[in-house]
Design an enzyme around this catalytic site. Structure first.
Site, PDB file in Angstrom:
ATOM      1  N   ASP A 300     -19.432 -11.156  40.547  1.00 16.42           N
ATOM      2  CA  ASP A 300     -18.640 -11.739  39.464  1.00 16.42           C
ATOM      3  C   ASP A 300     -17.140 -11.759  39.745  1.00 16.42           C
ATOM      4  O   ASP A 300     -16.432 -12.625  39.223  1.00 16.42           O
ATOM      5  CB  ASP A 300     -18.907 -10.993  38.155  1.00 16.42           C
ATOM      6  CG  ASP A 300     -20.256 -11.375  37.557  1.00 16.42           C
ATOM      7  OD1 ASP A 300     -20.662 -12.539  37.714  1.00 16.42           O
ATOM      8  OD2 ASP A 300     -20.921 -10.516  36.961  1.00 16.42           O
ATOM      9  N   LEU A 301     -16.640 -10.834  40.556  1.00 16.09           N
ATOM     10  CA  LEU A 301     -15.207 -10.848  40.866  1.00 16.09           C
ATOM     11  C   LEU A 301     -14.904 -11.793  42.019  1.00 16.09           C
ATOM     12  O   LEU A 301     -14.001 -12.619  41.934  1.00 16.09           O
ATOM     13  CB  LEU A 301     -14.705  -9.431  41.189  1.00 16.09           C
ATOM     14  CG  LEU A 301     -14.281  -8.591  39.976  1.00 16.09           C
ATOM     15  CD1 LEU A 301     -15.433  -8.345  39.023  1.00 16.09           C
ATOM     16  CD2 LEU A 301     -13.651  -7.279  40.410  1.00 16.09           C
ATOM     17  N   ALA A 381     -18.688 -13.213  31.863  1.00 14.41           N
ATOM     18  CA  ALA A 381     -19.331 -13.827  33.020  1.00 14.41           C
ATOM     19  C   ALA A 381     -20.625 -14.479  32.546  1.00 14.41           C
ATOM     20  O   ALA A 381     -21.688 -13.856  32.551  1.00 14.41           O
ATOM     21  CB  ALA A 381     -19.605 -12.786  34.099  1.00 14.41           C
ATOM     22  N   TYR A 384     -22.841 -12.306  30.112  1.00 14.25           N
ATOM     23  CA  TYR A 384     -22.432 -10.919  29.945  1.00 14.25           C
ATOM     24  C   TYR A 384     -20.946 -10.796  29.640  1.00 14.25           C
ATOM     25  O   TYR A 384     -20.128 -11.589  30.125  1.00 14.25           O
ATOM     26  CB  TYR A 384     -22.721 -10.115  31.217  1.00 14.25           C
ATOM     27  CG  TYR A 384     -23.957  -9.254  31.145  1.00 14.25           C
ATOM     28  CD1 TYR A 384     -25.159  -9.682  31.704  1.00 14.25           C
ATOM     29  CD2 TYR A 384     -23.943  -8.008  30.509  1.00 14.25           C
ATOM     30  CE1 TYR A 384     -26.298  -8.902  31.646  1.00 14.25           C
ATOM     31  CE2 TYR A 384     -25.077  -7.217  30.452  1.00 14.25           C
ATOM     32  CZ  TYR A 384     -26.256  -7.670  31.013  1.00 14.25           C
ATOM     33  OH  TYR A 384     -27.377  -6.896  30.943  1.00 14.25           O
ATOM     34  N   HIS A 435     -32.464  -5.723  36.516  1.00 15.61           N
ATOM     35  CA  HIS A 435     -31.271  -6.002  37.323  1.00 15.61           C
ATOM     36  C   HIS A 435     -30.380  -4.768  37.381  1.00 15.61           C
ATOM     37  O   HIS A 435     -30.586  -3.797  36.650  1.00 15.61           O
ATOM     38  CB  HIS A 435     -30.492  -7.194  36.752  1.00 15.61           C
ATOM     39  CG  HIS A 435     -30.062  -7.025  35.328  1.00 15.61           C
ATOM     40  ND1 HIS A 435     -30.913  -7.227  34.266  1.00 15.61           N
ATOM     41  CD2 HIS A 435     -28.871  -6.676  34.786  1.00 15.61           C
ATOM     42  CE1 HIS A 435     -30.282  -7.005  33.132  1.00 15.61           C
ATOM     43  NE2 HIS A 435     -29.032  -6.662  33.411  1.00 15.61           N
ATOM     44  N   ILE A 593      -5.165   6.430  53.361  1.00 13.26           N
ATOM     45  CA  ILE A 593      -6.573   6.055  53.249  1.00 13.26           C
ATOM     46  C   ILE A 593      -6.858   5.274  51.968  1.00 13.26           C
ATOM     47  O   ILE A 593      -6.132   5.346  50.981  1.00 13.26           O
ATOM     48  CB  ILE A 593      -7.500   7.289  53.297  1.00 13.26           C
ATOM     49  CG1 ILE A 593      -7.134   8.281  52.192  1.00 13.26           C
ATOM     50  CG2 ILE A 593      -7.478   7.930  54.669  1.00 13.26           C
ATOM     51  CD1 ILE A 593      -8.124   9.419  52.040  1.00 13.26           C
ATOM     52  N   HIS A 603     -30.615  -1.730  34.878  1.00  7.88           N
ATOM     53  CA  HIS A 603     -30.967  -2.182  33.540  1.00  7.88           C
ATOM     54  C   HIS A 603     -32.397  -2.707  33.522  1.00  7.88           C
ATOM     55  O   HIS A 603     -32.690  -3.747  34.103  1.00  7.88           O
ATOM     56  CB  HIS A 603     -29.989  -3.281  33.097  1.00  7.88           C
ATOM     57  CG  HIS A 603     -30.073  -3.593  31.633  1.00  7.88           C
ATOM     58  ND1 HIS A 603     -29.199  -4.450  31.011  1.00  7.88           N
ATOM     59  CD2 HIS A 603     -30.932  -3.170  30.664  1.00  7.88           C
ATOM     60  CE1 HIS A 603     -29.516  -4.537  29.723  1.00  7.88           C
ATOM     61  NE2 HIS A 603     -30.568  -3.775  29.505  1.00  7.88           N
TER      62      HIS A 603
END
EC number: 1.4.3.-
Length: 660
Positions: A300-301, A381, A384, A435, A593, A603
């Site tokens: 989604d990102l 999204a 969701y 999912h 780092i 889910h």
């Protein structure tokens, strides 16, 4: 007087327009998919942060991705100070992020496409009902039949009897594939077993439907939140000061909220903790093995952007109390500006007890209440919603929290059909597949300085047997520390049996009492493993999700663990995090780092999740350990503080002076 622009501030609408003009002078009629801040090089940025009045401010540079006619993809950098393109590359076999305009176009096309209309008729939908046909456009993920050079989306199909009905109650069983360059449907995936539309009675979540079924609860009394003197935080431009914390709040098309230069004022000494922190990727793999569901694993990102999909937040709904908002500006695909009002909301909340103790002898004691600062965005999204909260606590703890709600992604099911365990029939005709939601958090550590080391910590029983001199009663246990010295050693997983955590340490800063290094501990217990098997499509594409923790050495521009351009990657070539780790031999001991942490939920849907899902929260903590000399919040004013001597004096005064 407006605050001076910070080098990490997002590009303004004016800057975006300038970049678009500069690019179009050279590359003419291109579509814009990214025009975003190219973050300053860390070396120059840290110099400016250390001495703002004297150091040279880093230049404003824009990161650009475009698509030219014919599907040609271009990446470049534009220096705003010089008003020129300083870097440009045409790339092959890659597809940049999907835009809102592209998503909206698919639904317009399916309603008039003859092949889609035919499949709708087979499903039981008349031609004059095509205005009731909807789709959720998804990137195709990857399909070997089409490859990566053609820009595609798959249309997850639904029917909506009335405009106010929940479309996810009426899924359709076929999946058109849309070619963005040709602006047409090029293929339709049709299942072997057809599942005609089932026109069951509607189940909705809007007021008219609730009132028709008995109405809303009437026993809720008003709950007011007031701050008559305003909030306790100060926001100077996008720099936040609150309860000894100081940090910068950024925002971009992909990650949404970005927090940078995070510091804590420890009794007059401002101590650095993290240079940069954000959610950088997520993947949502679905568990039905049948085609075309193997393609359903949305990034989604990387594929759509948490910033591009963010909601405009509203007081009293998404946020309550005294709120400060920050807006967002993005380019549209055709080169205009899309303004999102109230993209971020910032507020304080009461957080219960901060600390408390009561002496059982006389009930003397102290109780101090806590408050927390929340920086929030909510993005949608398709089906969701994700509420992303960055919660800062007074004691130095940072708590990223994600709340999942919205509507299940659904698929059609015939009467009496077995789900085979891959899903749940949550309403007649509505199959919701199993999912996962797996999020990747990127933390560029700066604990008391840029050279840090990560240790894995496990709670383990003593190796000494019961009855031995070192463990005579068998009750001994300790924190086992394992240094993650190389990128290969750092690929680690969560272990609930040992309550595993990870310590980001500055081994040169030793606590005077504990003799342990100053550190921030990652405490995260919602860490399911990636369930698709090694070698599966999603396993290859989502390399960041193969382990709970990875650690790499910092390098400028290494932000995207699934690659810069995520749509339609095959996973056959290492990109992003797997590429940077390589053979795993690079040292990350006492270095600058980046810790990458993948966490989330599995889910298994249930009827209680439908037609709209109650919020499911997940949270983790970054907690100071051996960082402060002692409890850092003892100076927070208490609500009650009574000492033993005060109680004794009060008792004596009530009884009168004792007789001699």
């Amino acid at each position: 007087m407006a605050p001076t622009q910070h080098p990490l501030d997002p590009l303004s609408a004016t800057e975006i327009q300038n970049v678009i003009s500069i690019v179009r002078k050279t590359h003419k009629n291109v579509n814009f998919h990214v025009v975003s801040l190219h973050e300053p090089r860390k070396a120059g940025m840290t110099k400016w942060l250390a001495e703002r009045s004297n150091a040279t401010k880093p230049p404003r540079v824009a990161d650009v991705s475009v698509i030219a006619p014919g599907g040609k993809v271009g990446d470049g950098l534009v220096d705003l100070g010089k008003s020129q393109i300083v870097q440009w590359e045409w790339v092959n076999g890659r597809q940049p992020i999907i835009t809102v305009e592209e998503l909206q176009r698919v639904e317009q096309v399916i309603r008039t496409d003859s092949s889609v209309i035919k499949q709708c008729e087979i499903s039981g939908i008349a031609r004059d009902e095509m205005h009731k046909v909807y789709c959720d456009p998804w990137t195709i993920g990857y399909d070997e039949r089409f490859g990566s050079n053609v820009r595609l989306q798959q249309a997850l199909m639904y029917f909506r009897p009335n405009i106010d009905d929940c479309q996810y109650q009426y899924p359709l069983d076929f999946c058109p594939i849309y070619d963005s360059d040709k602006d047409k449907i090029i293929h339709i995936d049709i299942p072997k077993t057809r599942r005609p539309l089932r026109r069951e009675a509607t189940i909705n979540y809007y007021p008219a439907d609730i009132n028709a079924k008995g109405g809303y609860r009437t026993d809720l009394k008003p709950l007011e939140i007031t701050q008559p003197e305003g909030p306790s935080f100060k926001l100077n431009g996008r720099e936040m000061e609150w309860q000894n914390w100081r940090f910068h709040i950024g925002f971009n098309y992909r990650e949404g909220i970005v927090l940078s230069d995070i510091r804590y004022n420890d009794k007059g000494t401002e101590r650095p903790i993290f240079y940069r922190m954000s959610l950088v990727e997520m993947v949502v793999p679905y568990g039905n093995p049948d085609r075309p569901h193997q393609r359903k694993h949305a990034f989604d990102l990387g594929e759509y952007g948490a910033g591009y999909m963010t909601n405009s937040l509203r007081l009293g709904c998404d946020c309550k109390g005294y709120i400060r908002y920050l807006d967002a500006e993005f380019p549209t695909r055709d080169g205009n500006i899309r303004h999102i009002k109230n993209a971020i909301c910032i507020h304080e909340e009461d957080n219960g007890i901060l600390f408390k103790h009561t002496d059982f002898r006389d009930e003397s004691g102290i109780v101090t209440r806590a408050r927390k600062l929340i920086i929030q965005q909510v993005f949608t999204a398709a089906n969701y919603e994700y509420a992303i909260q960055w919660i800062f606590h007074q004691d130095g703890t940072i708590q990223p929290e994600i709340k999942l709600t919205g509507i299940l992604n659904t698929y059609s099911i015939n009467p009496g059909e077995d789900t085979d365990g891959w899903g749940t029939e949550v309403y007649p005709g509505v199959n919701a597949h199993n999912h996962q939601h797996l999020f990747c958090l990127r933390i560029n550590a700066n604990v008391d300085g840029p050279r840090n080391t990560v240790f894995m910590t496990d709670a383990v029983a003593s190796d000494e047997p019961v009855g031995s001199p070192m463990n005579p009663y068998g009750n001994a246990f300790y924190a086992k520390k394992t240094k993650l010295a190389t990128t290969g050693q750092a690929m680690t997983d969560y272990d609930g049996a040992t309550v595993r955590s990870w310590d980001i340490c500055n081994t040169s800063k030793i606590h005077p009492f504990s003799k342990k290094p100053a550190s921030y501990k990652l405490v995260s217990r919602e860490v399911p493993r990636l369930l698709p098997k090694p070698g599966s499509l999603v396993w290859k594409r989502a390399g960041f999700a193969r382990h709970a923790v990875h650690v790499t050495k910092y390098r400028d521009d290494q932000f995207w663990p699934a690659g810069r351009h995520v749509p339609q990657t095959s996973g056959e070539t290492d990109v992003g995090l797997t590429e940077w780790i390589g053979d795993g031999s690079e040292s990350i001991d006492n270095e600058d780092i980046v810790l990458w942490h993948t966490f989330g939920v599995v889910h298994f849907p249930s009827p209680e999740d439908f037609p709209i899902m109650p919020v499911e929260p997940m949270t983790l903590l970054l907690r100071p350990r051996n960082f402060f000399s002692n409890n850092p919040v003892m100076d927070v004013p208490p609500q009650r503080a009574t000492t033993a001597s005060q109680i004794l004096n009060t008792t004596n005064n009530q009884m009168g002076s004792p007789k001699l």
